[in-house]
Design a protein around this motif. Structure first.
Motif, PDB file in Angstrom:
ATOM      1  N   PRO A 321       8.004 -69.140 -47.107  1.00 33.94           N
ATOM      2  CA  PRO A 321       8.080 -68.416 -45.830  1.00 33.94           C
ATOM      3  C   PRO A 321       7.549 -69.213 -44.648  1.00 33.94           C
ATOM      4  CG  PRO A 321       7.321 -66.963 -47.569  1.00 33.94           C
ATOM      5  CD  PRO A 321       7.380 -68.330 -48.172  1.00 33.94           C
ATOM      6  N   SER A 322       6.591 -70.101 -44.907  1.00 35.13           N
ATOM      7  CA  SER A 322       5.987 -70.856 -43.809  1.00 35.13           C
ATOM      8  C   SER A 322       6.965 -71.803 -43.139  1.00 35.13           C
ATOM      9  CB  SER A 322       4.779 -71.661 -44.324  1.00 35.13           C
ATOM     10  OG  SER A 322       5.207 -72.628 -45.272  1.00 35.13           O
ATOM     11  N   VAL A 323       8.019 -72.210 -43.856  1.00 33.85           N
ATOM     12  CA  VAL A 323       8.941 -73.202 -43.269  1.00 33.85           C
ATOM     13  C   VAL A 323      10.322 -72.623 -42.973  1.00 33.85           C
ATOM     14  CG1 VAL A 323       7.777 -75.151 -44.375  1.00 33.85           C
ATOM     15  CG2 VAL A 323       9.693 -74.040 -45.547  1.00 33.85           C
ATOM     16  N   ARG A 324      10.524 -71.363 -43.173  1.00 31.44           N
ATOM     17  CA  ARG A 324      11.867 -70.800 -42.970  1.00 31.44           C
ATOM     18  C   ARG A 324      12.369 -71.023 -41.547  1.00 31.44           C
ATOM     19  NH1 ARG A 324      11.044 -65.135 -46.241  1.00 31.44           N
ATOM     20  NH2 ARG A 324      11.268 -66.014 -48.353  1.00 31.44           N
ATOM     21  N   ALA A 325      11.522 -70.735 -40.578  1.00 31.84           N
ATOM     22  CA  ALA A 325      11.944 -70.930 -39.187  1.00 31.84           C
ATOM     23  C   ALA A 325      12.129 -72.412 -38.884  1.00 31.84           C
ATOM     24  CB  ALA A 325      10.908 -70.320 -38.243  1.00 31.84           C
ATOM     25  N   LEU A 326      11.261 -73.236 -39.464  1.00 31.53           N
ATOM     26  CA  LEU A 326      11.336 -74.673 -39.223  1.00 31.53           C
ATOM     27  C   LEU A 326      12.631 -75.279 -39.776  1.00 31.53           C
ATOM     28  CD1 LEU A 326       9.669 -77.026 -38.042  1.00 31.53           C
ATOM     29  CD2 LEU A 326       8.670 -77.347 -40.323  1.00 31.53           C
ATOM     30  N   LEU A 327      13.179 -74.684 -40.840  1.00 30.85           N
ATOM     31  CA  LEU A 327      14.370 -75.223 -41.487  1.00 30.85           C
ATOM     32  C   LEU A 327      15.671 -74.698 -40.888  1.00 30.85           C
ATOM     33  CD1 LEU A 327      13.225 -75.133 -45.222  1.00 30.85           C
ATOM     34  CD2 LEU A 327      13.360 -77.115 -43.713  1.00 30.85           C
ATOM     35  N   LEU A 386       2.522 -77.275 -46.129  1.00 30.21           N
ATOM     36  CA  LEU A 386       3.694 -77.653 -45.360  1.00 30.21           C
ATOM     37  C   LEU A 386       4.423 -78.845 -46.002  1.00 30.21           C
ATOM     38  CD1 LEU A 386       5.488 -77.312 -42.887  1.00 30.21           C
ATOM     39  CD2 LEU A 386       3.880 -78.755 -41.601  1.00 30.21           C
ATOM     40  N   HIS A 387       3.661 -79.820 -46.454  1.00 31.25           N
ATOM     41  CA  HIS A 387       4.268 -81.005 -47.066  1.00 31.25           C
ATOM     42  C   HIS A 387       5.044 -80.624 -48.328  1.00 31.25           C
ATOM     43  CE1 HIS A 387       3.524 -85.645 -47.475  1.00 31.25           C
ATOM     44  NE2 HIS A 387       4.772 -85.336 -47.200  1.00 31.25           N
ATOM     45  N   MET A 388       4.414 -79.826 -49.192  1.00 28.90           N
ATOM     46  CA  MET A 388       5.084 -79.401 -50.419  1.00 28.90           C
ATOM     47  C   MET A 388       6.320 -78.558 -50.115  1.00 28.90           C
ATOM     48  SD  MET A 388       1.915 -78.502 -52.981  1.00 28.90           S
ATOM     49  CE  MET A 388       3.018 -78.039 -54.294  1.00 28.90           C
ATOM     50  N   ALA A 389       6.195 -77.679 -49.119  1.00 27.29           N
ATOM     51  CA  ALA A 389       7.331 -76.818 -48.777  1.00 27.29           C
ATOM     52  C   ALA A 389       8.508 -77.633 -48.255  1.00 27.29           C
ATOM     53  CB  ALA A 389       6.897 -75.778 -47.743  1.00 27.29           C
ATOM     54  N   LEU A 390       8.228 -78.638 -47.429  1.00 23.34           N
ATOM     55  CA  LEU A 390       9.300 -79.465 -46.883  1.00 23.34           C
ATOM     56  C   LEU A 390       9.956 -80.311 -47.973  1.00 23.34           C
ATOM     57  CD1 LEU A 390       7.652 -80.616 -43.524  1.00 23.34           C
ATOM     58  CD2 LEU A 390       9.665 -79.139 -43.769  1.00 23.34           C
ATOM     59  N   LYS A 391       9.159 -80.881 -48.872  1.00 19.02           N
ATOM     60  CA  LYS A 391       9.712 -81.690 -49.952  1.00 19.02           C
ATOM     61  C   LYS A 391      10.515 -80.834 -50.928  1.00 19.02           C
ATOM     62  CE  LYS A 391       8.079 -85.674 -48.666  1.00 19.02           C
ATOM     63  NZ  LYS A 391       8.992 -86.688 -48.067  1.00 19.02           N
ATOM     64  N   THR A 392      10.018 -79.630 -51.203  1.00 17.60           N
ATOM     65  CA  THR A 392      10.749 -78.727 -52.095  1.00 17.60           C
ATOM     66  C   THR A 392      12.070 -78.337 -51.477  1.00 17.60           C
ATOM     67  OG1 THR A 392       8.675 -77.857 -53.015  1.00 17.60           O
ATOM     68  CG2 THR A 392      10.665 -76.546 -53.346  1.00 17.60           C
ATOM     69  N   ALA A 393      12.070 -78.076 -50.170  1.00 16.55           N
ATOM     70  CA  ALA A 393      13.321 -77.739 -49.484  1.00 16.55           C
ATOM     71  C   ALA A 393      14.309 -78.906 -49.567  1.00 16.55           C
ATOM     72  CB  ALA A 393      13.029 -77.389 -48.028  1.00 16.55           C
ATOM     73  N   ARG A 394      13.810 -80.124 -49.488  1.00 19.72           N
ATOM     74  CA  ARG A 394      14.682 -81.299 -49.596  1.00 19.72           C
ATOM     75  C   ARG A 394      15.312 -81.348 -50.992  1.00 19.72           C
ATOM     76  NH1 ARG A 394      15.334 -86.352 -47.307  1.00 19.72           N
ATOM     77  NH2 ARG A 394      13.766 -85.948 -45.699  1.00 19.72           N
TER      78      ARG A 394
END
Length: 398
Positions: A321-327, A386-394
């Protein structure tokens, strides 16, 4: 069994005095017969046309050559077929194709590089067809054995935790099939994605031309192919790397493969498969790992890839949820900036240089990242999340 194919192709070469090559139905090299003069000056250059040379050196023909050959109906033929040259496809010399069939199914081809010297009415071609039938029987036996080994491997890799009895039975039967090889050392290769082929039962389990492969299966729910490879030494993954590179040349293969850590015995195979699959997924997400990635060399993706689920699977992961808007598409530059900043260990100077922006621009973007995520980039745990969320999204995108 590979030696049996070589003996039979040598027999054909000697019978006709013409270089003969045996390929499977996917145009992967199985055996070739050397002909007197192939290594001698001009005669050798004449005999070694580009198609034969590539087949021997690369173990496979190109898609263009395959299309040219198949345009003459060789997949349906039951008698020898004359193939004329086609310089535009790299086929500089004419040849005869003798289909290798068993049970009404084409399993491979014997190629005779005669350049028009043989007539299709030559009585010796009847002897070649008899050899083709013997090869067809061997290939069918190998396919059946490979299919069974593939089924057993698939059971090992997909059985639910509560089905221990089924796993033990499959492991025991597979050990019997493999003999001393089952004791290891072994490695597991994952190819992702892999296009399944239902044309013939067991086809995905048969891998003529893949050195060291002892069991192969398409793994349901992963879109991947699992290959169990025999290693020469516990710390030597070269055979697995060679098998992965060979598989990636297949028209059914995706762009990446992964290799798990070597294991001793079949008990370690399921864990090695998860590692190989994670490495392949990491290679899809980060080109610097690919096209063949090793589990022990993908760093933090070892954890992330095991936690994430492939996109489109029933248990597909969702972005934190923390990166949904960012993505969201409109914030891609902010996401790229945040990932670069965290990859650079929070060093603003390195990040600005990497992105090619002024430091003030970087600081503005990072403030926007904090607004979009609600995270504090001065907080260690927030940075980690944030780092884990961004890498997981990748990974999920890959």
């Amino acid at each position: 069994m590979r030696e049996d194919y070589q003996v039979l192709i040598d027999e054909v070469t000697a019978l006709l005095g013409t270089p003969a090559t045996l390929e499977n139905r996917d145009f992967g090299l199985i055996a070739f017969g050397a002909h007197e003069g192939e290594d001698d000056g001009e005669d050798g250059a004449l005999l070694m046309d580009p198609v034969r040379t590539r087949s021997i050196l690369r173990r496979r023909s190109t898609a263009r050559v395959r299309a040219w050959f198949e345009s003459f109906g060789i997949t349906r033929a039951v008698e020898p077929v004359r193939i004329p040259p086609d310089p535009s496809a790299g086929v500089l010399r004419g040849r005869i194709c003798v289909p290798v069939r068993h049970g009404g199914v084409v399993l491979g081809y014997i190629w005779l590089l005669d350049d028009g010297a043989l007539e299709l009415s030559d009585p010796r071609l009847a002897d070649v067809q008899a050899v083709a039938r013997r090869i067809g029987s061997l290939l069918a036996d190998e396919s059946r054995a490979g299919a069974r080994r593939g089924e057993l491997l698939c059971t090992l890799l997909t059985a639910a935790p509560g089905h221990r009895a089924a796993v033990e039975l499959a492991e025991a039967e597979l050990a019997g099939e493999l003999g001393p090889v089952a004791a290891g050392p072994l490695a597991v290769v994952a190819v992702v994605p892999w296009a399944e082929d239902g044309e013939a039962e067991g086809r995905s389990a048969a891998t003529p031309g893949i050195p060291g492969a002892v069991a192969v299966c398409a793994v349901p729910g992963t879109e991947g192919l699992a290959v169990l490879v025999r290693l020469r030494a516990p710390d030597g993954l070269d055979p697995a790397h060679t098998a992965a590179e060979r598989l990636l040349r297949s028209p059914r293969a995706g762009a990446t493969a992964g290799i798990g850590r070597p294991c001793t015995g079949l008990g370690g195979v399921p864990g090695a498969w998860r590692q190989a699959l994670a490495a392949a997924r990491a290679a899809r997400a980060e080109s610097r790992f690919g096209p063949v990635a090793r589990w022990d060399r993908i760093g933090p993706y070892r954890l992330l890839a095991l936690l994430a689920r492939p996109s489109g699977s029933p248990a597909a992961g969702a972005p934190d949820p923390s990166v949904r808007a960012l993505l969201e598409p409109g914030h891609r530059e902010m996401a790229r900036t945040a990932e670069a900043f965290l990859d650079c260990a929070g060093q603003a100077g390195r990040t600005a240089a990497l992105l090619g922006v002024h430091r003030q621009t970087l600081y503005y973007r990072l403030s926007r990242v904090e607004q979009l995520t609600g995270l504090d980039l001065d907080d260690g745990e927030d940075r980690l999340l944030l780092h884990m969320a961004l890498k997981t999204a990748r990974l999920l995108r890959g």
